[in-house]
Design an enzyme around this catalytic site. Structure first.
Site, PDB file in Angstrom:
ATOM      1  CG  ASP A   1      86.170  38.647  27.477  1.00 42.03           C
ATOM      2  OD1 ASP A   1      85.465  39.398  28.186  1.00 42.03           O
ATOM      3  OD2 ASP A   1      86.678  37.591  27.913  1.00 42.03           O
TER       4      ASP A   1
ATOM      5  NE  ARG B   1      69.324  19.698  28.148  1.00 35.35           N
ATOM      6  CZ  ARG B   1      68.853  19.151  27.014  1.00 35.35           C
ATOM      7  NH1 ARG B   1      68.976  19.752  25.856  1.00 35.35           N
ATOM      8  NH2 ARG B   1      68.239  17.985  27.060  1.00 35.35           N
TER       9      ARG B   1
ATOM     10  CE1 TYR C   1      89.816  34.634  33.779  1.00 40.28           C
ATOM     11  CE2 TYR C   1      88.982  32.911  32.342  1.00 40.28           C
ATOM     12  CZ  TYR C   1      89.211  33.401  33.612  1.00 40.28           C
ATOM     13  OH  TYR C   1      88.831  32.663  34.697  1.00 40.28           O
TER      14      TYR C   1
ATOM     15  CE  LYS D   1      85.538  36.912  36.597  1.00 42.66           C
ATOM     16  NZ  LYS D   1      86.287  36.722  35.368  1.00 42.66           N
TER      17      LYS D   1
HETATM   18  C1  LIG Z   1      86.591  35.688  34.459  1.00 36.96           C
HETATM   19  C2  LIG Z   1      86.731  35.974  33.029  1.00 36.96           C
HETATM   20  C3  LIG Z   1      86.322  35.048  32.053  1.00 36.96           C
HETATM   21  C4  LIG Z   1      85.764  33.689  32.426  1.00 36.96           C
HETATM   22  O1  LIG Z   1      84.528  33.792  33.049  1.00 36.96           O
HETATM   23  P1  LIG Z   1      83.984  32.762  34.192  1.00 36.96           P
HETATM   24  O2  LIG Z   1      82.654  33.328  34.528  1.00 36.96           O
HETATM   25  O3  LIG Z   1      84.980  32.760  35.292  1.00 36.96           O
HETATM   26  O4  LIG Z   1      83.893  31.419  33.542  1.00 36.96           O
HETATM   27  C5  LIG Z   1      86.454  35.414  30.719  1.00 36.96           C
HETATM   28  N1  LIG Z   1      86.973  36.604  30.357  1.00 36.96           N
HETATM   29  C6  LIG Z   1      87.383  37.511  31.264  1.00 36.96           C
HETATM   30  C7  LIG Z   1      87.940  38.806  30.807  1.00 36.96           C
HETATM   31  C8  LIG Z   1      87.279  37.228  32.626  1.00 36.96           C
HETATM   32  O5  LIG Z   1      87.707  38.136  33.521  1.00 36.96           O
END
Ligand SMILES: *Cc1c(COP(=O)(O)O)cnc(C)c1O
Length: 357
Positions: free
Chosen positions: A166, A44, A93, A191
């Site tokens: 982000d 972990r 998001y 993504k």
């Molecule tokens: C998808 C997404 C998230 C969340 O990420 P996950 O891997 O689905 O938990 C956060 N910010 C943005 C801009 C996203 O597109």
């Protein structure tokens, strides 16, 4: 590594030392525990496959990276560190907004939503004494507006507020928030970084060593860690990021211009692979979703394959988002094929739809 161009770093960072018989790629280490007395100790806390991914992403963003089980896990661990104070947050998001709403409901953290493109509004909001964090997403999701990162970071820091960006939509190849002074970068690795719609993973990158230690300690404690296979897949995907971003961005700009010529309302940040188009009604948006053959109607984004989605199909999406808005994640296919499919789907609106695909 630092002096190399990002397109080279993305290929070379985080590789094993070049000694005879070493593998070129870090192998997947499946281990819940290690022989004691060394640096690793427990599964972990450390995994060499995560470390390879983290070195690569850290080099690209210009900081120290930590991998998490998802983008949402990364966000949760960050927000867990903020207490009794207002988080200011732009059009972000829906899962980020969802976490903030949940924390507010439980009276753990108050948050105020601001228009991130309105500097005066953000300046007034961060000026409140109890604000600890400004959370920025740019380009915004799904409005595709671009925030003035240097100006926002400066006004937040002037007010003694830390800044999170982000960077999921832009990727470190197009935007490096730490270089612009941001304190923390968050990624949904799911993504563009992983890029093949087959991994769920997240990451945080910081330049401050002390903050890194705090975050590593929280990850150790809370256990929001990725699997070794996920980290391996994400690193494998990351190796082609520069090529993918270049091709997908070129496709996106070309599609944006053809869509505009065809009289479609387009929201284009001007960089990256994300676009939005606004169809006049929810129904018109649904026709497009159902008519496309090559594009896939799916949530999520950032894969090699083009996908689109009417965001208001989710009740959690902001009512400020137009009902007919389709978010497009442009892939790396031939742009002529992408255009032909989109064009037939848009111009056929209102006609009978057969269910064969
Ligand atoms: C998808 C997404 C998230 C969340 O990420 P996950 O891997 O689905 O938990 C956060 N910010 C943005 C801009 C996203 O597109």
């Amino acid at each position: 590594m630092e002096q190399l161009s990002p397109a080279t770093q993305v290929v070379h960072a985080g590789r094993p030392l070049k000694v005879p018989d070493a593998p070129l790629n870090t192998p997947i280490t499946m281990a819940s525990t290690y022989v004691g007395g060394g640096e690793f100790e427990y599964g972990r806390w450390t995994n060499p496959t995560w470390t390879a991914f983290e070195e690569a992403l850290g080099t690209l963003e210009g900081g120290h990276a930590l991998a998490y089980s998802s983008g949402q896990a990364a966000t949760a661990v960050l927000l867990d560190l903020v207490s009794d104070s207002t988080v200011v947050c732009g059009q972000a998001y829906s899962g980020t907004i969802g976490q903030l709403a949940d924390l507010q409901l439980r009276e753990r953290l108050r948050s105020k939503l601001v228009d991130i493109t309105d500097l005066d509004e953000v300046a007034a909001a961060v000026d409140d004494d109890d604000v600890a964090l400004l959370w920025i997403e740019s380009p915004t999701n799904p409005g595709m507006e671009v925030a003035d990162l240097p100006a926002l970071i400066k006004l937040a820091h002037d007010a003694g507020v830390r800044v999170v960006v982000d960077n999921t939509f832009a990727t470190p190849l197009l935007q490096r928030p730490l270089e612009l002074g941001a304190d923390i970068v968050v990624h949904s690795v799911t993504k563009f970084l992983a890029g093949h719609s087959d991994v769920t993973m997240g990451a945080v990158v910081v330049s401050d060593e002390e903050l890194f230690k705090v975050l590593k300690g929280r990850r150790d404690l809370l256990g929001a860690i990725p699997g070794p296979f996920e980290a391996w897949l994400a690193l494998r995907g990351l190796r082609t990021l520069a090529l993918r971003v270049e091709r997908a961005s070129a496709n996106a700009r070309e599609l944006a211009s053809r869509l505009r010529e065809a009289g479609v309302e387009v929201r284009d940040p001007g960089f990256g692979a994300m676009l939005a188009i606004v169809m006049p009604t929810a129904e018109a948006g649904e026709w497009v979703e159902r008519r496309v053959r090559l594009w896939t109607h799916a949530t999520s984004l950032g894969g090699v394959e083009s996908t689109l989605e009417r965001r208001r199909r989710w009740v959690s999406e902001s009512p400020d988002v137009p009902e007919g808005l389709l978010r497009l994640s442009v892939g790396i296919e031939d742009v002529e094929d992408l255009w032909a499919d989109l064009d037939q789907a848009i111009s056929a609106k209102g006609e009978e739809i057969s269910d064969e695909r």
